[in-house]
Design a protein around this motif. Sequence first.
Motif, mmCIF file in Angstrom:
data_model
loop_
_atom_site.group_PDB
_atom_site.id
_atom_site.type_symbol
_atom_site.label_atom_id
_atom_site.label_comp_id
_atom_site.label_asym_id
_atom_site.label_seq_id
_atom_site.Cartn_x
_atom_site.Cartn_y
_atom_site.Cartn_z
ATOM 1 N N ALA A 220 -6.714 17.787 -11.342
ATOM 2 C CA ALA A 220 -5.254 17.790 -11.512
ATOM 3 C C ALA A 220 -4.582 16.916 -10.466
ATOM 4 C CB ALA A 220 -4.727 19.217 -11.437
ATOM 5 N N GLN A 221 -5.075 16.971 -9.224
ATOM 6 C CA GLN A 221 -4.501 16.121 -8.172
ATOM 7 C C GLN A 221 -4.795 14.646 -8.446
ATOM 8 O OE1 GLN A 221 -5.069 17.318 -4.052
ATOM 9 N NE2 GLN A 221 -5.268 19.481 -4.643
ATOM 10 N N VAL A 222 -5.995 14.369 -8.910
ATOM 11 C CA VAL A 222 -6.336 12.985 -9.256
ATOM 12 C C VAL A 222 -5.428 12.480 -10.371
ATOM 13 C CG1 VAL A 222 -8.116 11.482 -10.237
ATOM 14 C CG2 VAL A 222 -8.737 13.174 -8.497
ATOM 15 N N ALA A 223 -5.263 13.288 -11.409
ATOM 16 C CA ALA A 223 -4.441 12.879 -12.555
ATOM 17 C C ALA A 223 -3.015 12.569 -12.133
ATOM 18 C CB ALA A 223 -4.449 13.974 -13.622
ATOM 19 N N LYS A 224 -2.449 13.414 -11.301
ATOM 20 C CA LYS A 224 -1.069 13.210 -10.836
ATOM 21 C C LYS A 224 -0.951 11.920 -10.029
ATOM 22 C CE LYS A 224 2.641 15.447 -8.203
ATOM 23 N NZ LYS A 224 3.019 16.644 -7.401
ATOM 24 N N ALA A 225 -1.965 11.651 -9.193
ATOM 25 C CA ALA A 225 -1.895 10.493 -8.299
ATOM 26 C C ALA A 225 -2.112 9.166 -9.013
ATOM 27 C CB ALA A 225 -2.913 10.650 -7.175
ATOM 28 N N VAL A 226 -2.951 9.156 -10.049
ATOM 29 C CA VAL A 226 -3.293 7.880 -10.697
ATOM 30 C C VAL A 226 -2.424 7.580 -11.919
ATOM 31 C CG1 VAL A 226 -5.674 8.125 -9.904
ATOM 32 C CG2 VAL A 226 -5.095 8.747 -12.263
ATOM 33 N N ALA A 227 -1.644 8.541 -12.368
ATOM 34 C CA ALA A 227 -0.813 8.325 -13.566
ATOM 35 C C ALA A 227 0.075 7.097 -13.403
ATOM 36 C CB ALA A 227 0.043 9.561 -13.830
ATOM 37 N N GLY A 228 0.161 6.310 -14.457
ATOM 38 C CA GLY A 228 1.040 5.144 -14.456
ATOM 39 C C GLY A 228 0.424 3.882 -13.878
ATOM 40 N N HIS A 229 -0.811 3.946 -13.428
ATOM 41 C CA HIS A 229 -1.455 2.759 -12.868
ATOM 42 C C HIS A 229 -2.170 1.965 -13.963
ATOM 43 C CE1 HIS A 229 -0.716 5.046 -9.180
ATOM 44 N NE2 HIS A 229 -0.860 3.904 -8.525
ATOM 45 N N ASP A 230 -2.404 0.680 -13.672
ATOM 46 C CA ASP A 230 -3.110 -0.192 -14.615
ATOM 47 C C ASP A 230 -4.606 0.054 -14.592
ATOM 48 O OD1 ASP A 230 -0.724 -1.638 -15.372
ATOM 49 O OD2 ASP A 230 -0.858 -2.643 -13.427
ATOM 50 N N ALA A 231 -5.127 0.474 -13.449
ATOM 51 C CA ALA A 231 -6.565 0.672 -13.298
ATOM 52 C C ALA A 231 -6.826 1.594 -12.124
ATOM 53 C CB ALA A 231 -7.274 -0.668 -13.077
ATOM 54 N N VAL A 232 -8.009 2.193 -12.148
ATOM 55 C CA VAL A 232 -8.465 3.042 -11.046
ATOM 56 C C VAL A 232 -9.807 2.499 -10.567
ATOM 57 C CG1 VAL A 232 -9.190 5.354 -10.339
ATOM 58 C CG2 VAL A 232 -7.301 5.080 -11.979
ATOM 59 N N VAL A 233 -9.954 2.374 -9.244
ATOM 60 C CA VAL A 233 -11.247 2.057 -8.640
ATOM 61 C C VAL A 233 -11.761 3.318 -7.964
ATOM 62 C CG1 VAL A 233 -12.506 0.679 -6.942
ATOM 63 C CG2 VAL A 233 -10.652 -0.361 -8.265
ATOM 64 N N ASN A 234 -12.934 3.758 -8.366
ATOM 65 C CA ASN A 234 -13.544 4.946 -7.794
ATOM 66 C C ASN A 234 -14.657 4.542 -6.840
ATOM 67 O OD1 ASN A 234 -14.765 7.381 -7.197
ATOM 68 N ND2 ASN A 234 -15.711 7.617 -9.213
ATOM 69 N N ALA A 235 -14.352 4.560 -5.550
ATOM 70 C CA ALA A 235 -15.347 4.284 -4.511
ATOM 71 C C ALA A 235 -15.639 5.560 -3.734
ATOM 72 C CB ALA A 235 -14.861 3.181 -3.584
ATOM 73 N N TYR A 236 -15.540 6.687 -4.425
ATOM 74 C CA TYR A 236 -15.719 7.996 -3.785
ATOM 75 C C TYR A 236 -17.158 8.205 -3.322
ATOM 76 C CZ TYR A 236 -16.285 13.073 -3.432
ATOM 77 O OH TYR A 236 -16.589 14.343 -3.003
ATOM 78 N N ASN A 237 -17.283 8.704 -2.096
ATOM 79 C CA ASN A 237 -18.571 9.151 -1.578
ATOM 80 C C ASN A 237 -18.250 10.199 -0.515
ATOM 81 O OD1 ASN A 237 -20.986 9.509 -0.043
ATOM 82 N ND2 ASN A 237 -21.733 7.518 -0.728
ATOM 83 N N PRO A 238 -18.757 11.418 -0.644
ATOM 84 C CA PRO A 238 -18.422 12.463 0.330
ATOM 85 C C PRO A 238 -18.972 12.199 1.714
ATOM 86 C CG PRO A 238 -20.123 13.237 -1.172
ATOM 87 C CD PRO A 238 -19.648 11.915 -1.711
ATOM 88 N N GLY A 239 -19.896 11.238 1.825
ATOM 89 C CA GLY A 239 -20.476 10.904 3.124
ATOM 90 C C GLY A 239 -21.965 11.150 3.135
ATOM 91 N N LEU B 153 0.821 -1.203 0.000
ATOM 92 C CA LEU B 153 0.000 0.000 0.000
ATOM 93 C C LEU B 153 0.856 1.256 0.000
ATOM 94 C CD1 LEU B 153 -2.719 1.525 0.319
ATOM 95 C CD2 LEU B 153 -2.456 1.242 2.815
ATOM 96 N N THR B 154 0.563 2.149 -0.921
ATOM 97 C CA THR B 154 1.137 3.488 -0.948
ATOM 98 C C THR B 154 -0.006 4.474 -0.779
ATOM 99 O OG1 THR B 154 2.871 2.778 -2.492
ATOM 100 C CG2 THR B 154 2.450 5.144 -2.325
ATOM 101 N N VAL B 155 0.159 5.419 0.109
ATOM 102 C CA VAL B 155 -0.882 6.425 0.349
ATOM 103 C C VAL B 155 -0.400 7.770 -0.186
ATOM 104 C CG1 VAL B 155 -2.364 7.543 2.049
ATOM 105 C CG2 VAL B 155 -1.615 5.176 2.411
ATOM 106 N N VAL B 156 -1.226 8.375 -1.014
ATOM 107 C CA VAL B 156 -0.892 9.650 -1.635
ATOM 108 C C VAL B 156 -1.940 10.677 -1.223
ATOM 109 C CG1 VAL B 156 -0.651 10.882 -3.833
ATOM 110 C CG2 VAL B 156 0.224 8.549 -3.607
ATOM 111 N N GLN B 157 -1.493 11.831 -0.784
ATOM 112 C CA GLN B 157 -2.437 12.888 -0.443
ATOM 113 C C GLN B 157 -2.986 13.496 -1.729
ATOM 114 O OE1 GLN B 157 -0.941 16.046 2.058
ATOM 115 N NE2 GLN B 157 -3.008 16.645 2.672
ATOM 116 N N ALA B 158 -4.298 13.456 -1.861
ATOM 117 C CA ALA B 158 -4.949 14.009 -3.048
ATOM 118 C C ALA B 158 -6.405 14.283 -2.728
ATOM 119 C CB ALA B 158 -4.845 13.047 -4.234
ATOM 120 N N ASP B 159 -6.919 15.360 -3.298
ATOM 121 C CA ASP B 159 -8.320 15.724 -3.146
ATOM 122 C C ASP B 159 -9.085 15.191 -4.345
ATOM 123 O OD1 ASP B 159 -10.790 16.887 -2.883
ATOM 124 O OD2 ASP B 159 -10.049 18.921 -2.560
ATOM 125 N N ALA B 160 -10.032 14.298 -4.103
ATOM 126 C CA ALA B 160 -10.775 13.680 -5.203
ATOM 127 C C ALA B 160 -11.603 14.692 -5.979
ATOM 128 C CB ALA B 160 -11.690 12.576 -4.668
#
Length: 213
Positions: free
Chosen positions: A54-73, A43-50
């Motif tokens: 621009a922050q999302v793009a920087k954090a997910v670049a180079g990955h094979d896939a992205v899972v979006n389980a975002y929910n503000p609450g 596990l690597t944890v990266v600080q990013a605001d969903a």
Amino acid sequence: MNIALIGATGFVGSAVLEELLRRQHQVTALARNPGKLAARDGLTVVQADAQDAAQVAKAVAGHDAVVNAYNPGWTVPDIHDQFLVGTRAIYAGVKQAGVKRLLVVGGAGSLFVAPGVQLVDTPNFPAEYKAGALAAREALNLIRSETTLDWTFLSPPILLAPGERTGQYRLGTDAPLMNGQAPGGISVADLAVAIADELESPRHVQQRFTVAS
């Protein structure tokens, strides 16, 4: 696989994190507050605001896939607007990063309970979940217009709860799965199994699907 996970501290996202690490995937968790996630192998944890593309793009670049389980609450007063701000930023950020594979965890509200009738529009749909469910339906409509992404949208069953991991589930498409006359359900651990299975062996590219035990 190298998988970026958005929403890793949430109800679904935390179960997805456990399942992906169990399968020896490398996971990068995007977190507004990285301190909420303890250091773990794989596990690597990266600080990013969903909500910031621009922050999302920087954090997910180079990955094979992205899972979006975002929910503000569910208790956030303006959950509908917050949900869609995040959704649009995530979709845009993933595209900017050049990652093709995106799996979005949505809601059951957009499942069709009768011809032309979605669950969220039925009279007995719980009022406290309606704003979030409407936003999740819009997230599905938005992703369906995407032609460049190899997206998949997963709607959980009507009943989603804590519970054991059995590794077993049934597949459906646009209608809720049932147990006879009763709505179908699944443990969040088995929902995570279905998510990991779809990432490893894609069967619903540019499609929505649902699951239940």
